[in-house]
Each structure stands twice: as structure tokens, then as C-alpha cells.
Design a protein around this motif. Structure first.
Motif, short mmCIF file in Angstrom:
data_model
loop_
_atom_site.label_atom_id
_atom_site.label_comp_id
_atom_site.label_asym_id
_atom_site.label_seq_id
_atom_site.Cartn_x
_atom_site.Cartn_y
_atom_site.Cartn_z
N ASP A 31 0.86 -1.18 0.00
CA ASP A 31 0.00 0.00 0.00
C ASP A 31 0.89 1.23 0.00
O ASP A 31 1.29 1.72 1.05
N SER A 32 1.22 1.69 -1.19
CA SER A 32 2.09 2.87 -1.34
C SER A 32 3.45 2.61 -0.69
O SER A 32 4.23 1.81 -1.19
N LEU A 33 3.73 3.22 0.47
CA LEU A 33 5.05 3.11 1.10
C LEU A 33 5.08 2.13 2.26
O LEU A 33 6.09 2.06 2.97
N VAL A 34 3.98 1.40 2.47
CA VAL A 34 3.96 0.43 3.57
C VAL A 34 3.46 -0.92 3.07
O VAL A 34 2.82 -1.02 2.01
N ILE A 35 3.75 -1.96 3.85
CA ILE A 35 3.31 -3.32 3.54
C ILE A 35 2.52 -3.85 4.74
O ILE A 35 3.02 -3.83 5.87
N HIS A 36 1.31 -4.28 4.49
CA HIS A 36 0.48 -4.87 5.54
C HIS A 36 0.67 -6.39 5.52
O HIS A 36 0.70 -7.00 4.44
N ARG A 69 -1.75 -23.83 24.87
CA ARG A 69 -1.08 -22.56 24.62
C ARG A 69 -0.66 -22.35 23.16
O ARG A 69 -0.67 -21.23 22.67
N LEU A 70 -0.30 -23.42 22.47
CA LEU A 70 0.08 -23.24 21.08
C LEU A 70 -1.09 -22.81 20.21
O LEU A 70 -0.90 -22.32 19.11
N GLU A 71 -2.32 -22.98 20.72
CA GLU A 71 -3.47 -22.44 19.99
C GLU A 71 -3.38 -20.92 19.89
O GLU A 71 -3.81 -20.32 18.90
N ASP A 72 -2.82 -20.29 20.93
CA ASP A 72 -2.64 -18.84 20.88
C ASP A 72 -1.73 -18.45 19.73
O ASP A 72 -1.89 -17.40 19.10
N PHE A 73 -0.74 -19.31 19.45
CA PHE A 73 0.20 -19.02 18.38
C PHE A 73 -0.39 -19.30 17.01
O PHE A 73 0.22 -18.99 16.00
N SER A 74 -1.57 -19.89 16.96
CA SER A 74 -2.22 -20.22 15.70
C SER A 74 -3.24 -19.16 15.27
O SER A 74 -3.77 -19.22 14.18
N ARG A 75 -3.50 -18.22 16.15
CA ARG A 75 -4.47 -17.18 15.81
C ARG A 75 -3.89 -16.25 14.75
O ARG A 75 -2.68 -16.12 14.62
N PRO A 76 -4.77 -15.58 13.97
CA PRO A 76 -4.25 -14.62 12.99
C PRO A 76 -3.33 -13.60 13.66
O PRO A 76 -3.60 -13.10 14.75
N ILE A 77 -2.23 -13.32 12.98
CA ILE A 77 -1.22 -12.44 13.57
C ILE A 77 -1.70 -11.00 13.62
O ILE A 77 -2.55 -10.58 12.84
N THR A 78 -1.14 -10.25 14.56
CA THR A 78 -1.42 -8.82 14.69
C THR A 78 -0.10 -8.08 14.54
O THR A 78 0.77 -8.16 15.40
N CYS A 79 0.06 -7.38 13.42
CA CYS A 79 1.32 -6.69 13.14
C CYS A 79 1.04 -5.29 12.61
O CYS A 79 0.07 -5.05 11.89
N GLU A 80 1.93 -4.37 12.95
CA GLU A 80 1.89 -3.04 12.35
C GLU A 80 2.48 -3.11 10.95
O GLU A 80 3.30 -4.00 10.66
N PRO A 81 2.11 -2.19 10.06
CA PRO A 81 2.67 -2.22 8.71
C PRO A 81 4.18 -2.00 8.73
O PRO A 81 4.72 -1.32 9.60
N ALA A 82 4.86 -2.61 7.76
CA ALA A 82 6.30 -2.41 7.58
C ALA A 82 6.54 -1.38 6.49
O ALA A 82 5.73 -1.21 5.58
N CYS A 86 5.06 -6.85 15.84
CA CYS A 86 3.87 -7.68 16.03
C CYS A 86 3.57 -7.89 17.51
O CYS A 86 4.40 -7.58 18.38
N GLN A 87 2.40 -8.42 17.76
CA GLN A 87 1.99 -8.78 19.12
C GLN A 87 1.56 -10.24 19.16
O GLN A 87 0.89 -10.72 18.24
N LEU A 88 1.97 -10.93 20.20
CA LEU A 88 1.52 -12.29 20.44
C LEU A 88 0.76 -12.30 21.75
O LEU A 88 1.28 -11.88 22.79
N MET A 135 2.23 -9.55 24.12
CA MET A 135 3.65 -9.18 24.19
C MET A 135 4.15 -8.77 22.82
O MET A 135 3.75 -9.35 21.80
N ASN A 136 4.99 -7.75 22.80
CA ASN A 136 5.49 -7.19 21.55
C ASN A 136 6.78 -7.89 21.12
O ASN A 136 7.64 -8.21 21.94
N TYR A 137 6.92 -8.11 19.83
CA TYR A 137 8.16 -8.64 19.28
C TYR A 137 8.31 -8.14 17.85
O TYR A 137 7.35 -7.67 17.23
N THR A 138 9.51 -8.23 17.31
CA THR A 138 9.79 -7.77 15.94
C THR A 138 10.25 -8.94 15.09
O THR A 138 11.15 -9.69 15.49
N LYS A 139 9.64 -9.07 13.93
CA LYS A 139 10.02 -10.12 12.98
C LYS A 139 10.46 -9.47 11.68
O LYS A 139 9.69 -8.72 11.06
#
Length: 377
Positions: free
Chosen positions: A266-271, A313-326, A346-348, A355-359
Motif C-alpha cells: 500500500d504505497s510506502l507500507v506493507i500490511h 497454549r500453542l493455539e494462541d500461536f495459531s491465531r491470525p497475527i497482529t502486526c503493524e505495517p512495515a 507484532c503482538q503475540l 507481548m510485543n516482538y519484531t520479525k
């Protein structure tokens, strides 16, 4: 072995014609060409064709040929449905249909329970072997080519196609009833392609991703607040921590995950959006754990906790991801190159704690390295 070899040759004949037993050659292609089509080196294929490979190698080769034969059959059926003898591969959506078939094959074979326990360690294939085969062999090439691009070359996704890897690992502490367990991302192999059947303007990228994660146990069972700040970001010392160099931590399991991404330019960002498709939990060998822990009761408790993590708990890791645009690697779509990055914050969420992490993905092997040229007509 004789039966496996005979089956191997019989199936290859369907693809490459008659087989000359005395010269170990096929009618339609050289051995080197066949090796490349199957994703083998010349030396590997030489062992297969000269009846000197292992049973496991023949089994995997036969599986690969079966997949190719299935794709050929499905392509033929699709061609008949879309117009018989005309150039059906130009029909919108044919590529997505073919890739979907391959995806289902990947899930059926790679994530079949017990499929990796049947062979000794020396003969096990890498978990991303099918993913590599899908994108790196000529029989199935799901990428958009230069000839497929519009005359004005305005097709933003074309330079993003290829293999991406994880720039650096990241880790996240499990939030659960008992402290001490940590999730560490160590490896990612992702193949990205333009999803032309969904967006003809070239703004959607589909990424098939193999993820290797590890679960580590902290002997001290320090509380989660030891590793995260009040704003739920990971503390700097934790980000830099190498579990393998700290005697307080023991690797107790490896998690293999197949993940499907969608990226929208999307223009200058990637969702980024996406979700887990398949996952397999592999426990550390019992004998190895017994060497690391003196208490068998503790080992039993750890394995019990791992089972609960696997089922809940691994079900939590299977949910759709929540990430800010890059940010896009370059505002000029034609300048994207090997070494460029897509970095997502992103957030898990586990047990309602986010919790916040960067990928960060790094482009390692770009499919179209040349720049599209505007038509002179």
C-alpha cells in the motif's frame, strides 16, 4: 531395494520416456536435466539411477515423482475444463489453483503424524523439503514471470518474489500457570509470490513459510516480569540472551510450523496478515533430558507441561497475527534487491497477555533480478 528401484524407474518413464538400462538414460531428457527437475544434484541422482541409493532416498524420490505426476494430471484436467487445446495457462486463476493443490500436498505429506519417525535420523528430510521442492523445481513454478508483467511494468509485487529468511531470531516467554517456559524463533524459510489470481494489479504477495521454533525451560522458573517491561515490550537483555550459552536454560522441544502469509503493498507500507496452517511438536530425546536433569520427577513434570502447552497454549500461536505495517524496502518498486528487508512489529497474545516482538524478513534469493522494461510499442 529391487522393488523400490523398479518403482522409481517405472514412474520416471511416465515423465521422461523409455529407459535404456545399459546406459542408464531416458529417452526425453538427460540425467542432469532430470536431476534439476527433481531438485537433486547430479551426484544424488546418479546414486538413484545406478541403484546405489538408500531405501529412504528411493522412498522420498518416488514421493516426489508421484507429486509431479499428480500435478501434471490436474493441470491436464484443468486445461480441458478451461478450453481444451487453447493456451489455458493464461486463464486467470490457473496458477492459484495449481499452487493450492501443491499446498494441500505439502500439508498431507509433511505434517502427517509420524511421517518422520519412520526413518533413521541420517535419512530424514528437512521439514521444509517439500516447500523448497515446490518453489525451486521446474515442474511447479508459481512465480509471475517477466513476460507476464503489464507493458508499463507497474506491478509492485514482482521484485518481492523469491526466498526470504529470518534476519535474526526472537524469543517470547510463555505466560501460563507455571513459569519457566520460553518460545524461541530460530529459523524461517519463506517463499513469496505475486498472488495474481486475487489481485491483477500486483499488490498482493502470498508467502508460504516454514518456521522452526524451540521451547526452552528455565531451571530457575523466573517470573515473566523478569523478561518484559511494564509496557509489555521485551527487555533488552532478554532480546540478546542466547539460551544455548546459558546453563540455566534447557531445550525441551522443537516446534515445526507451516504458515501462510498475505502481504499487501500500500504505497510506502506493507500490511501483513496470516495464520498457521499446520504444526508439529517434537520433544527432546528422553535420554538427553535424563543427562541434563537429575530428577526424573522433574522431567515428568516438564513433559506434562509441554503436553499442556501443545494442546492449549500453542493455539494462541495459531491465531491470525497482529502486526503493524512495515516500511517498503524502496519507494521505487524496481529497485528491490537481495538483502532488502521487511520488518514487522507484532503482538503475540497468550492467556490475554499481549507481548510485543519484531520479525524481520530478509530477501535472500530474488526470483526476478532484472528490471522490467517498458514496452517500446
Amino acid at each position: 531395494m529391487t522393488e523400490l528401484y523398479s518403482d522409481f524407474i517405472h514412474k520416471l518413464k511416465k515423465l521422461f520416456g523409455k529407459f535404456d538400462e545399459s546406459h542408464k538414460r531416458f529417452e526425453k531428457s538427460s540425467n542432469s536435466e532430470i536431476a534439476r527437475e527433481l531438485g537433486y544434484s547430479d551426484a544424488q541422482f546418479s546414486r538413484l539411477i545406478n541403484e546405489s541409493a538408500t531405501a529412504g532416498e528411493y522412498q522420498r524420490a518416488i514421493q516426489s515423482i508421484d507429486r509431479i505426476l499428480m500435478v501434471v494430471q490436474l493441470e491436464s484436467e484443468l486445461g480441458r475444463k478451461l478450453g481444451g487445446t487453447r493456451d489455458w495457462k493464461k486463464h486467470p486463476g490457473w496458477l492459484g489453483a495449481t499452487v493450492l493443490v501443491v499446498l494441500l500436498l505439502i500439508l498431507t505429506i509433511i505434517w502427517r503424524p509420524g511421517s518422520y519417525q519412520e526413518l533413521p535420523d541420517s535419512e530424514k528430510s528437512p521439514r521444509d523439503n517439500m516447500l523448497k521442492w515446490t518453489f525451486e523445481t521446474a515442474f511447479i513454478n508459481p512465480y509471475v514471470k517477466l513476460d507476464d508483467l503489464p507493458e508499463d511494468c507497474n506491478y509492485p509485487c514482482y521484485k518481492y518474489q523469491g526466498k526470504w529468511e529470518l534476519k535474526e531470531g526472537y524469543k517470547i516467554p510463555f505466560f501460563r500457570e507455571r513459569n519457566g517456559f520460553h518460545y524461541s524463533a530460530t529459523e524461517v524459510n519463506m517463499y513469496a509470490r505475486c498472488m495474481s489470481e486475487k489481485d491483477p494489479k500486483g499488490k498482493i504477495i502470498e508467502g508460504y513459510e516454514y518456521q522452526k521454533h524451540e521451547i526452552w525451560y528455565d531451571r530457575r522458573e523466573l517470573p515473566i516480569d523478569s523478561f518484559i517491561r511494564k509496557d509489555l515490550a521485551l527487555k533488552d537483555f532478554y532480546k540478546q540472551l542466547d539460551f544455548s550459552l546459558d546453563n540455566n536454560f534447557v531445550k525441551v522441544a522443537t516446534v515445526h510450523t507451516f504458515f501462510r502469509n498475505e502481504f499487501e503493498i500500500d504505497s510506502l507500507v506493507i500490511h501483513r496478515s496470516g495464520k498457521v496452517i499446520g504444526r508439529d511438536l517434537e520433544f527432546t530425546d528422553q535420554e538427553e533430558l535424563e543427562e541434563l536433569f537429575s530428577s526424573k520427577n522433574l522431567i515428568k513434570d516438564i513433559l506434562s507441561e509441554l503436553n499442556r502447552i501443545a494442546t492449549n497454549r500453542l493455539e494462541d500461536f495459531s491465531r491470525p497475527i497482529t502486526c503493524e505495517p512495515a516500511q517498503v524496502p524502496s519507494s521505487n518498486i524496481h529497485l528491490i534487491k537481495d538483502g532488502d528487508e521487511m520488518s514487522f512489529n507484532c503482538q503475540l497474545t497468550t492467556s490475554r497477555l499481549a507481548m510485543n516482538y519484531t520479525k524481520t524478513f530478509v530477501l535472500k534469493d530474488q526470483y526476478i533480478k532484472n528490471t522490467c522494461r517498458v514496452s517500446s510499442n
